[in-house]
Enzyme design. Structure first.
Site, PDB file in Angstrom:
ATOM      1  N   HIS A 195       0.884  -1.293   0.475  1.00 38.47           N
ATOM      2  CA  HIS A 195       0.086  -0.401  -0.303  1.00 38.47           C
ATOM      3  C   HIS A 195       1.227   1.509  -0.113  1.00 38.47           C
ATOM      4  O   HIS A 195       0.002   2.029  -0.883  1.00 38.47           O
ATOM      5  CB  HIS A 195      -1.511   0.059   1.156  1.00 38.47           C
ATOM      6  CG  HIS A 195      -1.961   1.078   0.958  1.00 38.47           C
ATOM      7  ND1 HIS A 195      -3.577   0.662   1.162  1.00 38.47           N
ATOM      8  CD2 HIS A 195      -1.720   2.371   1.820  1.00 38.47           C
ATOM      9  CE1 HIS A 195      -4.193   1.890   1.138  1.00 38.47           C
ATOM     10  NE2 HIS A 195      -3.170   2.686   1.708  1.00 38.47           N
ATOM     11  N   GLU A 196       1.906   1.091   1.128  1.00 34.28           N
ATOM     12  CA  GLU A 196       2.197   2.395   0.938  1.00 34.28           C
ATOM     13  C   GLU A 196       3.788   2.748  -0.560  1.00 34.28           C
ATOM     14  O   GLU A 196       3.872   3.973  -0.696  1.00 34.28           O
ATOM     15  CB  GLU A 196       3.590   2.789   2.079  1.00 34.28           C
ATOM     16  CG  GLU A 196       2.441   2.886   3.437  1.00 34.28           C
ATOM     17  CD  GLU A 196       1.888   3.609   3.879  1.00 34.28           C
ATOM     18  OE1 GLU A 196       1.689   5.179   2.903  1.00 34.28           O
ATOM     19  OE2 GLU A 196       0.089   3.450   4.493  1.00 34.28           O
ATOM     20  N   ASP A 202      -7.294   7.337   2.688  1.00 30.89           N
ATOM     21  CA  ASP A 202      -7.541   8.293   1.410  1.00 30.89           C
ATOM     22  C   ASP A 202      -8.458   8.568   0.316  1.00 30.89           C
ATOM     23  O   ASP A 202      -8.657   8.985  -0.128  1.00 30.89           O
ATOM     24  CB  ASP A 202      -6.306   6.704   0.743  1.00 30.89           C
ATOM     25  CG  ASP A 202      -5.073   6.864   1.330  1.00 30.89           C
ATOM     26  OD1 ASP A 202      -4.611   7.347   1.856  1.00 30.89           O
ATOM     27  OD2 ASP A 202      -4.814   5.788   1.271  1.00 30.89           O
ATOM     28  N   HIS A 221       1.966   4.817  -3.063  1.00 31.09           N
ATOM     29  CA  HIS A 221       1.750   5.599  -2.444  1.00 31.09           C
ATOM     30  C   HIS A 221       3.512   6.574  -3.089  1.00 31.09           C
ATOM     31  O   HIS A 221       3.172   7.119  -3.584  1.00 31.09           O
ATOM     32  CB  HIS A 221       1.657   6.160  -1.500  1.00 31.09           C
ATOM     33  CG  HIS A 221       0.055   6.029  -0.483  1.00 31.09           C
ATOM     34  ND1 HIS A 221      -0.839   6.290  -1.310  1.00 31.09           N
ATOM     35  CD2 HIS A 221       0.005   5.340   0.264  1.00 31.09           C
ATOM     36  CE1 HIS A 221      -1.749   5.978  -0.891  1.00 31.09           C
ATOM     37  NE2 HIS A 221      -1.646   5.522   0.008  1.00 31.09           N
TER      38      HIS A 221
END
Length: 222
Positions: A1-2, A79, A5
Site C-alpha cells: 500500500h505505502e 485516502d 503511494h
C-alpha cells in the site's frame, strides 16, 4: 500500500519530493508516506492537485494490482476521504472544472449553528448538482487511472520497494530513489558498530559510571 503511494508520487510530476515512507503504525494509520515541499507554499496549482490525487490512490491501486479486486482492504478509507474532499473543493470552491467554470457552488460553512441545515436555502438546481457530481467523479477517475498506469509500468519497482519496506520498515526519499535506479539499497554506515558508538544522542546509553546523587538533606531518613 505505502509502496504504491511512494511510487506514484515519485513518477508523477507536480508532487512534492518524497521525504520518507514507513510501514510502522502511526496512530490510526498503518503506514505513512511523507512528501515535503522544497520551499514555503501558500497555494497549489491545478497540476499539483491532480498529481496529489493520483498519489492518494496509489495505495488502493497497488493493493488491487497485487492481491486482486476481491482482496482490497479498508486501509484506503482515509485516502478516499481526502481525495473526495480535495476533488470537491477543486470543483465547487476553486473553479477548476472546465464544465462549471470559475464559480463558487459551496456554501460558507464557517458559521455553523443549530438548525442551520433547516434554515439554509438551496443555492443550485438539481441539474447543476448532478453536473458537480460528474465533475468530481471525473477528477477521481482520472487520478485512479493515472495511478494504475504508473504502477503497471513500474510493477518491478513496486515489488522491490515492498520487499525493502518489509526488511527495513522505514525508507528515506533517497533510499527509494536509489532502489529505483540501482535495484537495491546500499547498507548505511549508521548501522555499523564503529559509527554507532560515536554518534551523538540525547538518549542515555547506559554506559559509564552512574553519577552519585548529592544528598541535600531533603529526603527523610528511615
Amino acid at each position: 500500500h505505502e509502496a504504491g503511494h511512494a511510487l506514484v508520487g515519485v513518477f508523477t510530476p507536480g508532487n512534492d519530493p518524497l521525504h520518507k515512507v514507513t510501514i510502522i503504525p502511526r496512530g490510526r494509520a498503518l503506514g505513512v508516506t511523507m512528501n515535503l515541499p522544497e520551499r514555503d507554499k501558500y497555494s497549489e496549482t491545478k497540476t499539483e492537485m491532480k498529481a496529489k490525487l493520483a498519489m492518494i490512490f496509489g495505495g488502493r491501486v497497488a493493493e488491487e494490482l497485487i492481491f486482486g479486486k476481491e482482496n482490497i482492504t479498508s486501509g484506503a478509507s482515509n485516502d478516499i476521504l481526502q481525495a473526495t474532499q480535495r476533488a470537491r473543493a477543486m470543483v465547487v470552491e476553486w473553479g477548476m472544472s472546465e464544465a462549471l467554470g470559475p464559480l463558487r457552488y459551496s456554501e460558507n460553512e464557517e458559521d455553523v449553528f443549530l438548525g442551520r441545515s433547516v434554515t439554509q436555502r438551496k443555492s443550485m438546481s438539481d441539474e447543476t448538482a448532478k453536473l458537480i457530481d460528474q465533475e468530481i467523479r471525473k477528477f477521481i477517475d482520472n487520478a485512479e487511472s493515472h495511478a494504475r498506469k504508473v504502477l503497471k509500468k513500474n510493477l518491478k519497482h513496486l515489488h522491490n520497494l515492498a520487499k525493502a519496506l518489509l526488511e527495513f520498515e522505514t525508507l528515506s526519499g533517497d533510499d527509494v530513489k536509489e532502489l529505483i535506479s540501482k535495484g537495491k539499497i546500499k547498507p548505511s554506515n549508521k548501522d555499523s558498530d564503529d559509527t554507532s558508538s560515536k554518534k551523538k544522542t540525547s538518549i542515555p546509553l547506559g554506559k559509564g559510571k552512574e553519577k552519585k546523587r548529592r544528598n541535600l538533606g531533603l529526603n527523610p531518613n528511615p
